[in-house]
Scaffold this motif. Sequence first.
Motif, PDB file in Angstrom:
ATOM      1  N   VAL A  37      12.695  14.595  39.429  1.00 31.43           N
ATOM      2  CA  VAL A  37      13.766  15.454  39.933  1.00 31.43           C
ATOM      3  C   VAL A  37      15.086  15.058  39.294  1.00 31.43           C
ATOM      4  N   ASN A  38      15.993  16.003  39.245  1.00 32.95           N
ATOM      5  CA  ASN A  38      17.309  15.791  38.631  1.00 32.95           C
ATOM      6  C   ASN A  38      18.387  16.037  39.675  1.00 32.95           C
ATOM      7  N   PHE A  39      19.072  14.970  40.065  1.00 36.34           N
ATOM      8  CA  PHE A  39      20.103  15.023  41.092  1.00 36.34           C
ATOM      9  C   PHE A  39      21.423  14.506  40.534  1.00 36.34           C
ATOM     10  N   PRO A  40      22.548  14.933  41.124  1.00 40.15           N
ATOM     11  CA  PRO A  40      23.848  14.449  40.651  1.00 40.15           C
ATOM     12  C   PRO A  40      24.219  13.095  41.244  1.00 40.15           C
ATOM     13  N   ALA A  41      25.100  12.398  40.568  1.00 40.82           N
ATOM     14  CA  ALA A  41      25.721  11.198  41.125  1.00 40.82           C
ATOM     15  C   ALA A  41      26.792  11.688  42.099  1.00 40.82           C
ATOM     16  N   HIS A  42      26.439  11.712  43.358  1.00 39.36           N
ATOM     17  CA  HIS A  42      27.252  12.363  44.385  1.00 39.36           C
ATOM     18  C   HIS A  42      26.933  11.699  45.714  1.00 39.36           C
ATOM     19  N   ALA A  47      22.740   9.288  49.401  1.00 36.68           N
ATOM     20  CA  ALA A  47      22.039   9.172  50.685  1.00 36.68           C
ATOM     21  C   ALA A  47      20.592   9.635  50.558  1.00 36.68           C
ATOM     22  N   VAL A  48      20.362  10.669  49.764  1.00 30.13           N
ATOM     23  CA  VAL A  48      18.995  11.162  49.542  1.00 30.13           C
ATOM     24  C   VAL A  48      18.106  10.062  48.977  1.00 30.13           C
ATOM     25  N   MET A  49      18.660   9.266  48.082  1.00 31.87           N
ATOM     26  CA  MET A  49      17.875   8.184  47.473  1.00 31.87           C
ATOM     27  C   MET A  49      17.333   7.227  48.530  1.00 31.87           C
ATOM     28  N   GLN A  50      18.051   7.099  49.623  1.00 31.52           N
ATOM     29  CA  GLN A  50      17.621   6.180  50.689  1.00 31.52           C
ATOM     30  C   GLN A  50      16.441   6.725  51.486  1.00 31.52           C
ATOM     31  N   ILE A  51      16.275   8.050  51.535  1.00 28.48           N
ATOM     32  CA  ILE A  51      15.213   8.620  52.373  1.00 28.48           C
ATOM     33  C   ILE A  51      13.972   9.019  51.592  1.00 28.48           C
ATOM     34  N   LEU A  52      14.040   9.059  50.276  1.00 21.58           N
ATOM     35  CA  LEU A  52      12.874   9.457  49.486  1.00 21.58           C
ATOM     36  C   LEU A  52      11.655   8.570  49.726  1.00 21.58           C
ATOM     37  N   PRO A  53      11.810   7.244  49.918  1.00 22.86           N
ATOM     38  CA  PRO A  53      10.617   6.430  50.224  1.00 22.86           C
ATOM     39  C   PRO A  53       9.864   6.900  51.459  1.00 22.86           C
ATOM     40  N   GLU A  54      10.572   7.470  52.437  1.00 22.00           N
ATOM     41  CA  GLU A  54       9.893   7.979  53.632  1.00 22.00           C
ATOM     42  C   GLU A  54       9.032   9.186  53.287  1.00 22.00           C
ATOM     43  N   PHE A  55       9.506  10.028  52.381  1.00 20.68           N
ATOM     44  CA  PHE A  55       8.695  11.167  51.935  1.00 20.68           C
ATOM     45  C   PHE A  55       7.415  10.682  51.281  1.00 20.68           C
ATOM     46  N   THR A  56       7.519   9.705  50.408  1.00 22.85           N
ATOM     47  CA  THR A  56       6.330   9.162  49.735  1.00 22.85           C
ATOM     48  C   THR A  56       5.383   8.526  50.737  1.00 22.85           C
ATOM     49  N   LYS A  57       5.924   7.832  51.705  1.00 23.20           N
ATOM     50  CA  LYS A  57       5.100   7.201  52.741  1.00 23.20           C
ATOM     51  C   LYS A  57       4.310   8.248  53.512  1.00 23.20           C
ATOM     52  N   GLN A  58       4.936   9.363  53.829  1.00 24.86           N
ATOM     53  CA  GLN A  58       4.272  10.402  54.619  1.00 24.86           C
ATOM     54  C   GLN A  58       3.297  11.243  53.809  1.00 24.86           C
ATOM     55  N   THR A  59       3.557  11.399  52.521  1.00 23.52           N
ATOM     56  CA  THR A  59       2.810  12.384  51.737  1.00 23.52           C
ATOM     57  C   THR A  59       1.954  11.812  50.625  1.00 23.52           C
ATOM     58  N   GLY A  60       2.260  10.613  50.163  1.00 22.22           N
ATOM     59  CA  GLY A  60       1.571  10.065  49.006  1.00 22.22           C
ATOM     60  C   GLY A  60       2.068  10.629  47.694  1.00 22.22           C
TER      61      GLY A  60
END
Length: 442
Positions: A37-42, A47-60
């Motif tokens: 994914v391509n996100f801005p330095a913003h 904050a999104v970077m902090q929650i992405l591990p939870e997505f991976t944990k839930q979905t694989g």
Amino acid sequence: MIKGLKSTAVGLTTMAFMTGAAFANPYAEYEGTTLIVNFPAHPHYNAVMQILPEFTKQTGIEVEVDQLPYLKMRERQTLELAQDEGEYDLIAYVVFSKADYVYADQLENLAKYFMNPKLSNPAYDAGDLIDGYVYNIGFAGGDKGYLQGSTGSLFGIPYGSETSVLGYRKDIFEKHGLEVPETYDEMLEIACQIPELEPGMGGLSSRAASGHHAAHAFLLHLNTLGGAIFDDEWNPVVNNAAGVQAAEALKSIVDCGPEGATNFGFGEALGSFLNGDTAMFLDTTVVAGQIDDPSKSQVVGKVGWAMHPMGVKRASQTGGFGIGIPANAENKEAAFLLMQWLTSKEGDKLVAMAGGNPSRFSTHADADVNAKFPHMATFGEALQYADPDWRPIIPVWGKINADLGTTLSKVLTEDLDIQEALDGVAERTKAVMEDAGYYTWN
């Protein structure tokens, strides 16, 4: 298979079907997929970077992020989206990129994903998304070509919603018995009282630098004062009475502002407020985190928040980012699942608690979110009035915007007559629109 076991298996399958596939895992098919994914330095995307591990944990599903400064991000996307096979599965973009990408057929229409029962979560509750921002950042092909409407389609979802609010120094207002301004007249009066009450302090910090910044500040006032750049037939009306009033408001703010205000871009305007050099700040909600950060701000705990003051109507800007799926992405369905999770009620609350800008009304009203960030309820209220059409999202806007901002700078620095200045902008804008074919059907 033994007959009894086969019967049991069939029974379990039937039960799962009859109970809404209670045992199904909608992410199972995509487990092990890696999305790029391509996100801005913003601040929101930090904050999104902090929650992405939870997505991976839930979905694989793994997520790799290419996080770039905005201008470099746009430059990279322009190259990637033009390829037959692109590197990115999901991208963040601003509203003018939406217009460019949709016109070039580079973003996926999201209808087929929301129609797919294997992908679309019935608990998503799209009606809870901030509607004005959905129309601004997500829709194309409807009214005016860039908004919702009978012919419109959804190409993206808001993620990191911003609008304009008024920040004010509670201590200064209390010291002098000032009421928080509800209207433009009240705001402008206080803005010019402050330098007299607090020598050396400006009234309201605003963008004003020549070009984009002066135009942005003018549009903040134009919208709520009832003005517009065009009428319904694309005739320029920026020079009418409302346009003149908006320019007068901006000039008054700058004249009563801090030293050097005529050269302020966004960073300088915010810095002036963070340093305690101004009593008010009218701009985007994204600044709240910095104002509350003691490493960046000298006014921590001293700032209150209020709605964008009312002119002839209640209105505020729509800004920030949306997320969409490139038409040349490799993993479109998995990318949709990530998009849906990030913008779901769960994901929106998680990013808000991490310091991001939520895109749902329910998140702004959430008790946990407000306990941590008390300003969220006010921001949510302001977003109810966010106008998706506060500036025209058309291909020639960049040229018109640059001319508007350059001309307004002369009003602010050289005392160019406001009516004369805006008449010139309207005349030049008319020529630009004619060359672009906007009067072909008139």
